[in-house]
Structure formats: structure tokens, C-alpha cells
Scaffold this motif. Structure first.
Motif, PDB file in Angstrom:
ATOM      1  N   TYR A 709       0.836  -1.210   0.000  1.00 53.78           N
ATOM      2  CA  TYR A 709       0.000   0.000   0.000  1.00 53.78           C
ATOM      3  C   TYR A 709       0.867   1.254   0.000  1.00 53.78           C
ATOM      4  N   SER A 710       1.877   1.301   0.845  1.00 53.45           N
ATOM      5  CA  SER A 710       2.716   2.501   0.940  1.00 53.45           C
ATOM      6  C   SER A 710       3.480   2.755  -0.354  1.00 53.45           C
ATOM      7  N   ILE A 711       3.917   1.694  -1.021  1.00 53.63           N
ATOM      8  CA  ILE A 711       4.615   1.862  -2.298  1.00 53.63           C
ATOM      9  C   ILE A 711       3.688   2.444  -3.353  1.00 53.63           C
ATOM     10  N   LYS A 712       2.459   1.918  -3.414  1.00 56.24           N
ATOM     11  CA  LYS A 712       1.487   2.414  -4.396  1.00 56.24           C
ATOM     12  C   LYS A 712       1.075   3.853  -4.096  1.00 56.24           C
ATOM     13  N   VAL A 713       0.891   4.168  -2.816  1.00 49.44           N
ATOM     14  CA  VAL A 713       0.523   5.527  -2.426  1.00 49.44           C
ATOM     15  C   VAL A 713       1.631   6.508  -2.787  1.00 49.44           C
ATOM     16  N   THR A 714       2.862   6.126  -2.533  1.00 51.44           N
ATOM     17  CA  THR A 714       3.995   6.989  -2.874  1.00 51.44           C
ATOM     18  C   THR A 714       4.038   7.255  -4.368  1.00 51.44           C
ATOM     19  N   ASP A 715       3.820   6.219  -5.163  1.00 44.72           N
ATOM     20  CA  ASP A 715       3.796   6.391  -6.622  1.00 44.72           C
ATOM     21  C   ASP A 715       2.674   7.328  -7.046  1.00 44.72           C
ATOM     22  N   ALA A 716       1.511   7.202  -6.422  1.00 41.79           N
ATOM     23  CA  ALA A 716       0.378   8.059  -6.774  1.00 41.79           C
ATOM     24  C   ALA A 716       0.667   9.513  -6.440  1.00 41.79           C
ATOM     25  N   TYR A 717       1.248   9.780  -5.295  1.00 44.71           N
ATOM     26  CA  TYR A 717       1.629  11.152  -4.947  1.00 44.71           C
ATOM     27  C   TYR A 717       2.643  11.702  -5.944  1.00 44.71           C
ATOM     28  N   ASN A 718       3.580  10.872  -6.340  1.00 33.40           N
ATOM     29  CA  ASN A 718       4.573  11.312  -7.326  1.00 33.40           C
ATOM     30  C   ASN A 718       3.930  11.737  -8.634  1.00 33.40           C
ATOM     31  N   GLU A 719       2.800  11.128  -8.958  1.00 30.03           N
ATOM     32  CA  GLU A 719       2.090  11.433 -10.199  1.00 30.03           C
ATOM     33  C   GLU A 719       1.060  12.550 -10.016  1.00 30.03           C
ATOM     34  N   PHE A 720       1.047  13.210  -8.862  1.00 28.95           N
ATOM     35  CA  PHE A 720       0.047  14.231  -8.549  1.00 28.95           C
ATOM     36  C   PHE A 720      -1.371  13.667  -8.629  1.00 28.95           C
ATOM     37  N   ASP A 721      -1.496  12.354  -8.421  1.00 30.86           N
ATOM     38  CA  ASP A 721      -2.802  11.701  -8.530  1.00 30.86           C
ATOM     39  C   ASP A 721      -3.357  11.432  -7.139  1.00 30.86           C
ATOM     40  N   CYS A 722      -3.849  12.480  -6.501  1.00 34.23           N
ATOM     41  CA  CYS A 722      -4.387  12.344  -5.143  1.00 34.23           C
ATOM     42  C   CYS A 722      -5.645  11.489  -5.134  1.00 34.23           C
ATOM     43  N   GLY A 723      -6.395  11.498  -6.225  1.00 34.92           N
ATOM     44  CA  GLY A 723      -7.581  10.662  -6.299  1.00 34.92           C
ATOM     45  C   GLY A 723      -7.224   9.194  -6.165  1.00 34.92           C
ATOM     46  N   ARG A 724      -6.100   8.792  -6.772  1.00 35.88           N
ATOM     47  CA  ARG A 724      -5.651   7.396  -6.638  1.00 35.88           C
ATOM     48  C   ARG A 724      -5.199   7.113  -5.208  1.00 35.88           C
ATOM     49  N   VAL A 725      -4.588   8.099  -4.559  1.00 37.25           N
ATOM     50  CA  VAL A 725      -4.211   7.933  -3.150  1.00 37.25           C
ATOM     51  C   VAL A 725      -5.442   7.576  -2.324  1.00 37.25           C
ATOM     52  N   ILE A 726      -6.511   8.313  -2.520  1.00 37.38           N
ATOM     53  CA  ILE A 726      -7.724   8.075  -1.730  1.00 37.38           C
ATOM     54  C   ILE A 726      -8.354   6.736  -2.078  1.00 37.38           C
ATOM     55  N   ARG A 727      -8.360   6.368  -3.356  1.00 41.77           N
ATOM     56  CA  ARG A 727      -8.905   5.059  -3.732  1.00 41.77           C
ATOM     57  C   ARG A 727      -8.097   3.926  -3.099  1.00 41.77           C
ATOM     58  N   LEU A 728      -6.773   4.083  -3.098  1.00 39.73           N
ATOM     59  CA  LEU A 728      -5.918   3.078  -2.464  1.00 39.73           C
ATOM     60  C   LEU A 728      -6.186   3.009  -0.964  1.00 39.73           C
ATOM     61  N   LEU A 729      -6.332   4.167  -0.340  1.00 39.72           N
ATOM     62  CA  LEU A 729      -6.611   4.229   1.091  1.00 39.72           C
ATOM     63  C   LEU A 729      -7.926   3.528   1.414  1.00 39.72           C
ATOM     64  N   GLN A 730      -8.961   3.861   0.673  1.00 40.92           N
ATOM     65  CA  GLN A 730     -10.279   3.297   0.972  1.00 40.92           C
ATOM     66  C   GLN A 730     -10.309   1.788   0.724  1.00 40.92           C
ATOM     67  N   ALA A 731      -9.609   1.345  -0.317  1.00 41.53           N
ATOM     68  CA  ALA A 731      -9.549  -0.092  -0.580  1.00 41.53           C
ATOM     69  C   ALA A 731      -8.792  -0.811   0.533  1.00 41.53           C
ATOM     70  N   PHE A 732      -7.703  -0.235   0.985  1.00 40.06           N
ATOM     71  CA  PHE A 732      -6.902  -0.851   2.043  1.00 40.06           C
ATOM     72  C   PHE A 732      -7.702  -0.926   3.345  1.00 40.06           C
ATOM     73  N   ILE A 733      -8.382   0.152   3.679  1.00 38.09           N
ATOM     74  CA  ILE A 733      -9.149   0.173   4.924  1.00 38.09           C
ATOM     75  C   ILE A 733     -10.343  -0.768   4.851  1.00 38.09           C
ATOM     76  N   THR A 734     -11.079  -0.713   3.750  1.00 39.18           N
ATOM     77  CA  THR A 734     -12.302  -1.510   3.647  1.00 39.18           C
ATOM     78  C   THR A 734     -11.998  -2.985   3.441  1.00 39.18           C
ATOM     79  N   ARG A 735     -11.174  -3.278   2.446  1.00 37.05           N
ATOM     80  CA  ARG A 735     -10.937  -4.685   2.082  1.00 37.05           C
ATOM     81  C   ARG A 735      -9.953  -5.370   3.025  1.00 37.05           C
TER      82      ARG A 735
END
Length: 956
Positions: A709-735
Motif C-alpha cells: 500500500y505505501s509503495i502504491k501511495v507513494t507512486d500516486a503522490y509522485n504522479e500528482f494523482d491524489c484521487g488514486r491515493v484516496i482510492r488506495l486508502l479506501q480499498a486498504f481500509i475496507t478490504r
């Protein structure tokens, strides 16, 4: 070999740690239908043990509030900003040692009003990335700025006054006061949103030091690029009204010289017939144009013809070919006034026609138009007079009203007069090829924006950088009183830049000419006496103001920002002006990357407009409106979540639905973080952390998922893709957490001994999860992140999250065989749960038969003994008792439920690969329910199970 490798993971023969779904009395049983537990209870919804055992259960405890709303929320955010020193964070990180620097250069918002939701979208997006880069350990360079000059500010300042009879200095003073007021309001809003910056050291385009840097760029461009005065049409900011009504006329231009190919024909008196919707421009006519190969006579037959001007005696105008002429409207012969039309001006440039402007800055005819027209407003009485002159000359064929598209001023919503004037221009034709070349090395996000950037660059043939206003940076030029030749060179500009740096640009009007043009400068310039010159009255275009910010703000040996982040309207604005000035002076772009975001629109995708009543005020979003039921106080973090959750690369919708959704998402996240905090009560990671090799496999597995999760989140921030950060967060928390891990480990957390290895192993994982999730969302929700950090274990009072770094994921968490062991067990559980729909897994005694091989060895690492109520395998199955065998017994009860399947094991990149079969047999459990942990693990009713008997006597 596999067992030895898995044995190194730790755990061995698992001690008790059964995790069951406890159901409250009289509550219907819940079933689990997936390996990651669809039916898990939400955090905090805990069943209570019966009788006098309740006090022995370690339920979550925390002072972290479940929910904050209204005034309490607002006060808490402000308290966090104070306690965590938000206002000192930027300075702190600038002073620390860092291997790398990250520069996000702030495009200056215009200082002409209050902060709006477009500002929020832009500033918060920038701040999210700056905070991410700072947490990663980089030294962030971010200096907020404001664009302070220009006509809109001047007009608003003058609009507050009763008289317009003001000197330039008086106008400038009023405009400065207006801009300073807007800056103060915008700055306060940006700070309230949590934007990290040194707000006492921003840049302003009206600052003397900034203006001096701008003049140095101007002089450098003047010496390297064709930058000169010429007559041309300077388009202001225009919009087109398609319902404009004009007086249109058909008028004749008598031919005084027939084209050579027609001269031999006995045609008699011949006139050409023109049609125009702007009859006031006829006195400025210099030609009549026709389109080649369109008429009954070929174009070559018309070439060489000369016409008599209909209203000016003795003036003759040529017939000329021009490709802009069409047959769509009018007569196919176009009256051409180069001083009052862009296409007409192009014709004049091509054929070297005179460009005589007969209209002044107020839209009235000058003396060049003749005594009959002088002083008349061209769009009013001037038009009527010209039509009368055509009628008197017998040149008027028809007069009519015409509805057509016409340019309007976007501010006053009134029709404008296009006129030619003396201006300063940069010939961008000499820059475009180099600009395109350097853009190839610039990263553009989204990549689709690159084409628009290049297209807008292509369309710019020149750049008019002069404006005839008082509120701006003066063009540092002097004119000879007699010859009108400009005096401008490196000596004059360098001296004026020095004066501006010390005294500001007001000195252009305040200081005597001898101060601006001293003897030593005149001597170096090989000019005459100072009395021979007068200072120019033009100011620089505000796009030149802001476009040179790289030179004024990025004060390094090679000023170049890592990224510029602005809305898509800046593709032809600040992105372009910055590029052109930098390429002209340094042959390189001022940025390494561009991030282009969309606009904020209503939830109906409409442009925000006061007339439509769909404007969203970010101040009301945060603090609430007069009617709190209709406009509740959402706080800054909800506004920030809205920005981050949106697809910022397209149009971004905002309204009650979007904001309510954002608030709900933040509250759900808050509830999950509260569950984590509650279960870490009394745990000190500095002394009670369990070593990775001794942790339960399920706990190690979650750390493995946290690392992914942290690797994917870091990559998303690098891409200025905050929406992907939130999707990753919600998937990690929920699933991974709520539906899977939390549902499994609650029994171990609540009912094991407080200091047991199993419970501390779980808390070790929970602390890492809490820390990782909190840090991952901190750039987006800084107030919530710091609030969680204040309640989290493992650090001293006064420490803050943003001074402690990014997610601390470890490569140790990625272990061979771990993923396969846990996910293999989950695959088996899938089959088990699918065979008991509507029932609770804890009610069953489970037998798992696996063929000898890799899968059996993996399951054996989770349960070494044949049968157990407390193994890690039993915990993962969520059953009451599990038996692991290589084959099912033949004497299974008649009510046994069986199911089978297979699991593909892939280890070491495919070197070890095996598809293993398994069978599950589930029978109703014969053991009794324990009154403390509410699992079916007791020998008799009302008696504690062996695990609870051991724990019960210990202090809780």
C-alpha cells in the motif's frame, strides 16, 4: 526446504489466538462470504461478554473523539494549527539538512478579490504535494506570490472614487491599496486551508526588488530578441456577443482606373459594391479586397484596379486579393481599414499599406478624420455622420440593421472599438522553435495537455507587451523629444532597475528625469542632454510581469522549478509567458514538469456564476453559512479531501452532494483510526514491539500489505494523482482492514492476556498500520493526521507528525512464502464460507484435507498439531476448531457439509509452482460457548474455556 524457509518467518506452532465473530445476545448470527469477511462489524461495534467477565475483556479505549462537527470541529482545527505550529513548519524544513531540494513555483493568483473555490483547488493541490515531498525528506522551496498590476485592479480602485481626475501616482496609490486588501484576505484564506508556507515572505509583482528583476529580463530580451515599437492592433481581453446589432451599409467605390484586362471593354462608369457592418471605419479605408478565383471575372482581371474613396475627395485605394474574403456574407468585395481590423491589418502588412488610426483612446474620431467627424463617438453619432456623408456622395446603396457577432469587453459588457496604436512587441516567431524544442524535455501531466500547449504557442505570432495604463511596471524607455527615437540599452535599464529595487516603480513618476537618466548613463549611451528626452508612458503587460517570476523568485545560479501547477487556462497564459521569457534569456524552460488541472464547476457541470446562484464560497464551506442546516461547517480537511478525491485533470464538481460525501468519507476514516487508537491503549512500541520473526503470520501478512500500500501511495503522490491515493486508502481500509484483518484479530486483542505474545504481535501490526495510514493521508488531511498523532503511542508530547517523516515501511515485511501461506488459507476459507450461507463460522468444527505437497506444508506452518482451537489456521478460518489432515476420515457425520477446490502456489518467480487440491468438511461444533470470549471452546456450558481460565485471574 519450504518448511525451513517458512519456519524462518516465525510463529512455529501457534499458541492460542483464535479470532471469532462474537454475536451479541439476541442478535442474529452473521455469515462470512469472502476470505476477507464481508460481514465484519464496523470498528467499535463490539459484542459485550456476559456477567462479571466484562471487566476482564480488553475493549478499545481512547480519548480520540469519534466525531467532530460544527464549532467544535472548527476550534479543533485551529487548535491543531497552533499546537503543531503550522505557521513555523515551512521555516523549520528549510533549515534542516536535506540531500535533495524540491521546488514548486507558485503561479501568482490575481489580487483583485476574495479567495474562491478555484483558488482552493489550486492551492490545496500544491500543498498536498509540498507536504508529501517534505515528509519524504526533501527541502521544499515554495514561495507564494500575487499578481498585483493590471487594468482590472486599476478599474476597481477607480470605481471606488467619485472623480477620475487623478494623477498616475494617485491612481497607483489607490490600486496598490486595493491589491493589498485583496492579498490580505486571500492570504488569510490560504492559511486557514492549512497551506504550508512562510506567509511573511511572499512575492508580489509590485515589489521593487521583483520589478527590478523583471526589468533585467526585459533588457536581456531587448538585446537578444526583436523587441521594438511598431504600430499594431493590441487585442484586450474580449468576448463576443452574437446578438450585437449594427447599422450595416452597402456602399459604392467608383473605379478610377480599370484593371488592365478590362480597360479595352466599353464598360462606362463602373463601381465596386462593398458591404460593411462598421460604416464608421470607411473614412479609414485603404483598399478594397477580393478573393482570388471567385467572381464572374477571374481575379487576375481585377488586379491593378484603383477606386475613388467615397467620402475623401482625391483619395484613391487599390483593389487587392485577400484570402480572408468569402462569399458567405456581403458582396464578395470587402472594404479594408487596416487600423481597425485584424485581417485588414494583415493585408496592410503584406502590401505595405498605410495604417492610419483616426480614433482616439476614448473611441472618438480625431482631427485626422476631418472637421466634420472630429470628436464624435464612432459607435454612436460618428456612425450616423459617416452614413450621411455616403448618402451625400451618392455612394449609399442600402442601409439596414444587422445582428452579428461583435467583440465586447468582458468586464464592462460593452462593445469595444479595435484600433491600431504604437506598442512594444516581442517577435515570438524567433522563439517558438526553441520553445517547442525545450518542451520536449518537460514532463506534462496529463500528457494530453501537451498538444494544447503547443497549439497555443503556434497561434502566437507576436506578443504585445505594452499597455497604456498607470498601474503597472513602466517600460524603461525614454523618447527623444524631436525625433521620437527610443533610448533604451543595458546602461539605462540597469540604472532604472537599481532605482526600482531601492525605491519601487513609483519613482518613474516621482523622481526627476536627472535621477532616472544621470550623466554617466547618458555618456555610456552616447546620448545627448537629459533635456532632450522624456520618459515613456507605457507599462508592461501583466503576463510579462508574472512570466518573469522565475527570475525574481527562484534566486539560484540556475533558477528552474521542479514543477509548475496551474489550471488549464494557463496553457496560453502563465505557462507560456514563463516559457517564452526563459527561452529568450536562457534557452531553457523554467520548469521541469507541468501539472495542468481543470476548473471547479457546479454539480451540474455548469460554470460558476452569481447569476445562476451556483457559486461555492470556500469560506462558507469551512465555517458554514447563515443557515447551518443548508450550509454546515465542514472544516478545512473536508475541503482538502474534496480537492484530493476529485479527478483534478478534468472539470472538478463541487456542491452539497460532493461536500457531504467528502465529510462522510473523512468521518469513516476517523472511525477506523479511532478503532486503531483504542486497541493500542497501553501499548508502547518503543518497549513492547514484537520482533518480526516472532509475529503471527496474519500480522506479518498485514505488514506486507501495508508495505505494498505505501509503495502504491507513494507512486500516486509522485504522479500528482491524489484521487488514486484516496482510492488506495479506501480499498486498504475496507478490504484489507475492516472486512478482513479487524474481523479476525478482535478476539485475540480483547480476550488474550494483555502482555501475551499474540496480543502484542497484533498491537505491533496495528501500530505500524496506524502510523502508515496516518502518514499516507497526512498531506491531504493535515489537521486529522496531527490530531491522531497526538493520541498515538510511541512519541513524546510536543512531537508532530510532519517533522517525523514519511511511511516507515520495511523490506523485511516482504517475506517469501508468507503471502502464499495466508492467502492459501483464505482460499480454503472462501470455500468453507460459501458452503454455510447465512450461518456463523464460529458454530463449526472444521476439517481441512490437503494432499501432501506445498500447500500442506504451508497450512502446517499455521497449525503444526493435527487439531487445535487456538492455532493461526483456526484464527484465519474463523471456526471454533480446525483439524488439518491429508485425507478426510470416512466416518463423517451425516450433517457434514463438504466442499473442495484448489490453490495455485507460485514461489520464487515461478521456479516453485504447484496447483494443490483441498477438501473442507464442516460439522456443527460440539463444544459449549464460553461466557467470556463467546467462542465455542468450553467443555461445558457456563464454564470458561481453557484460554479464558488462564487469563481470568490476571489483572486487566
Amino acid at each position: 526446504m519450504l518448511l525451513r524457509r517458512l519456519g524462518a518467518l516465525g510463529g512455529g506452532a501457534a499458541r492460542c489466538g483464535l479470532s471469532l465473530r462474537r454475536v451479541a445476545p439476541l442478535r442474529p448470527a452473521l455469515s462470512f462470504t469472502q476470505s476477507r469477511g464481508r460481514a465484519a462489524a464496523p470498528p467499535g461495534d463490539e459484542a459485550q461478554p456476559a456477567g462479571n467477565h466484562r471487566h476482564t475483556v480488553l475493549l478499545p479505549r481512547t480519548s480520540f473523539p469519534m466525531k467532530l462537527a460544527g464549532q467544535e470541529l472548527l476550534e479543533r482545527e485551529l487548535q491543531i494549527q497552533r499546537e503543531c505550529a503550522f505557521d513555523q513548519l515551512y521555516a523549520w524544513q528549510r533549515e534542516r539538512k536535506a540531500k535533495k531540494e524540491f521546488c514548486l513555483h507558485d503561479g501568482p493568483p490575481y489580487a483583485n478579490g476574495d479567495a474562491h473555490v478555484g483558488h482552493a483547488l489550486n492551492k490545496i493541490l500544491k500543498d498536498v504535494h509540498n507536504r508529501f515531498e517534505m515528509l519524504r525528506g526533501r527541502k521544499v522551496h515554495y514561495v507564494p506570490g500575487w499578481d498585483c498590476h493590471g487594468l482590472p485592479i486599476e478599474l476597481k480602485a477607480l470605481g471606488e472614487l467619485q472623480t477620475k481626475e487623478l494623477t498616475p501616482l494617485q491612481i497607483r496609490q489607490k490600486a496598490r491599496e486595493f491589491a493589498e486588501g485583496a492579498i490580505a484576505r486571500q492570504r488569510a484564506a490560504f492559511q486557514r486551508w492549512g497551506v504550508m508556507a512562510d506567509w511573511q515572505n511572499c512575492y508580489y509583482t509590485f515589489n521593487g526588488q521583483y520589478e527590478a528583476a523583471q526589468l533585467r529580463v526585459f533588457e536581456d530580451m531587448h538585446s537578444k530578441v526583436t523587441s521594438h515599437t511598431m504600430t499594431a492592433l493590441a487585442e484586450a481581453e474580449l468576448e463576443y456577443n452574437t446578438e450585437h446589432v449594427s447599422k450595416a451599409v452597402y456602399a459604392t467605390f467608383p473605379l478610377t482606373t480599370l484593371p488592365s484586362k478590362l480597360a479595352s471593354r466599353a464598360l462606362g462608369k463602373v463601381s465596386v459594391l462593398v458591404w460593411t457592418t462598421q460604416p464608421w471605419t470607411i473614412p479609414a479605408n485603404q483598399a478594397v479586397c477580393f478573393m482570388p478565383k471567385t467572381y464572374c471575372y477571374p481575379w487576375s482581371d481585377l488586379e491593378g484596379g484603383v477606386c475613388q474613396h467615397p467620402t475623401i475627395s482625391g483619395k484613391e485605394v487599390p483593389l487587392l486579393p485577400a484570402n480572408h474574403v468569402t462569399m458567405a456574407k456581403g458582396t464578395g468585395l470587402v472594404h479594408t481599414a487596416p487600423a481597425h481590423g485584424m485581417e485588414d491589418y494583415s493585408v496592410a502588412t503584406h502590401f505595405n499599406l498605410p495604417v492610419e488610426c483616426i480614433v482616439d483612446e476614448e473611441g472618438r474620431f480625431t482631427e485626422l478624420a476631418g472637421a466634420e467627424l472630429q470628436g464624435q463617438c464612432v459607435l454612436k453619432e460618428g456612425t450616423a455622420t459617416v452614413i450621411s456623408m455616403l448618402r451625400a456622395a451618392a455612394a449609399l446603396v442600402k442601409e439596414e440593421e444587422c445582428v452579428h457577432s461583435y467583440p465586447y469587453d468582458w468586464r464592462s459588457k460593452k462593445p469595444v472599438v479595435i484600433r491600431a496604436s504604437k506598442q512594444w512587441f516581442i517577435n515570438t516567431a524567433n522563439l517558438k522553435d526553441k520553445a517547442k524544442e525545450v518542451l520536449q524535455k518537460v514532463r506534462v501531466m496529463p500528457e494530453s495537455a501537451r498538444a494544447s500547449l503547443l497549439a497555443m504557442l503556434d497561434r502566437r505570432t507576436y506578443w504585445c507587451i505594452s499597455r497604456q495604463r498607470s498601474w503597472g511596471v513602466p517600460i524603461p524607455v525614454f523618447y527623444h523629444k524631436e525625433t521620437r527615437q527610443p533610448l533604451i540599452n543595458k546602461h539605462t535599464v540597469a540604472h532604472i532597475a537599481k532605482v526600482f529595487a531601492e525605491k519601487g516603480s513609483d519613482s518613474w513618476w516621482e523622481e526627476p528625469l536627472e535621477t532616472l537618466l544621470p550623466p554617466d548613463v547618458l555618456k555610456k549611451s552616447k546620448a545627448g542632454a537629459v533635456t532632450d528626452y522624456e520618459r515613456g508612458e507605457d507599462v508592461l503587460d501583466i503576463w510579462f510581469d508574472s512570466g518573469t517570476s522565475w527570475a525574481a523568485v527562484l534566486q539560484e545560479a540556475d533558477p528552474r522549478a521542479d514543477v509548475y501547477v496551474e489550471g488549464k487556462d494557463q496553457l496560453g497564459g502563465w505557462f507560456q509567458s514563463s516559457l517564452l521569457t526563459s527561452v529568450a534569456v536562457r534557452n531553457k524552460a523554467p520548469y521541469k514538469a507541468l501539472v495542468v488541472h481543470g476548473f471547479a464547476v457546479s454539480e451540474k457541470r455548469e460554470k460558476m456564476s452569481k447569476s445562476l446562484g451556483n457559486v461555492v464560497d470556500p469560506d462558507i464551506v469551512i465555517h458554514g453559512g447563515p443557515d447551518l442546516a443548508a450550509s454546515p461547517a465542514y472544516g478545512a480537511d473536508v475541503l482538502r479531501w474534496w480537492v484530493a478525491e476529485s479527478n483534478v485533470f478534468s472539470e472538478v464538481q463541487i456542491g452539497p452532494k460532493a461536500l457531504n460525501s467528502a465529510r462522510e468519507s473523512v468521518n469513516k476514516l476517523r472511525n477506523t483510526l479511532r478503532f486503531l487508537l483504542g486497541n493500542l491503549q497501553g501499548f508502547d512500541p518503543r518497549t513492547q514491539t514484537v520482533d518480526s520473526k516472532d509475529m503471527y503470520y496474519i500480522d506479518q501478512y498485514l505488514l506486507h500489505l501495508l508495505r505494498e500500500y505505501s509503495i502504491k501511495v507513494t507512486d500516486a503522490y509522485n504522479e500528482f494523482d491524489c484521487g488514486r491515493v484516496i482510492r488506495l486508502l479506501q480499498a486498504f481500509i475496507t478490504r484489507d482492514l475492516s472486512n478482513f484483518y479487524f474481523s479476525i484479530i478482535k478476539d485475540r486483542l480483547y480476550c488474550d492476556a494483555e502482555n501475551s505474545v499474540g496480543r502484542r504481535s497484533c498491537q505491533t501490526a496495528l501500530e505500524e498500520i496506524l502510523d502508515g495510514v496516518t502518514r499516507s493521508i497526512a498531506p491531504i488531511l493535515p489537521h486529522l493526521a496531527e490530531e491522531v498523532y497526538q493520541h498515538a503511542p510511541g512519541h513524546d508530547d510536543g512531537e508532530t507528525l510532519f517533522r517525523s517523516g514519511w511511511i516507515k515501511s520495511s523490506s523485511v515485511w516482504r517475506k517469501p512464502g508468507l503471502e502464499e501461506a495466508v492467502e492459501g488459507a483464505c482460499a480454503i476459507r472462501d470455500s468453507f464460507l460459501s458452503s454455510i450461507p447465512g450461518r456463523n463460522a464460529v458454530e463449526y468444527d472444521l476439517t481441512i484435507a490437503v494432499e501432501p505437497g506445498l500447500l500442506f506444508e504451508l497450512m502446517e506452518s499455521l497449525q503444526e498439531e493435527p487439531t487445535s482451537t487456538s492455532s493461526q489456521l483456526t484464527e484465519l478460518m474463523m471456526a471454533s476448531r480446525t483439524t488439518l489432515t491429508s485425507a478426510l476420515p470416512r466416518d463423517l457425520p451425516s450433517d457434514t457439509i463438504t466442499n473442495n477446490g484448489s490453490f495455485l502456489i507460485n514461489l520464487e518467480g515461478g521456479v516453485i509452482r504447484e496447483d494443490s487440491a483441498y477438501t473442507i468438511a464442516a460439522v456443527p461444533i460440539s463444544l459449549s460457548r464460553c461466557p467470556r470470549c463467546r467462542r465455542y471452546t468450553s467443555d461445558t456450558p457456563e464454564c470458561l474455556c481453557p484460554r479464558c481460565q488462564t487469563v481470568h485471574g490476571q489483572p486487566q
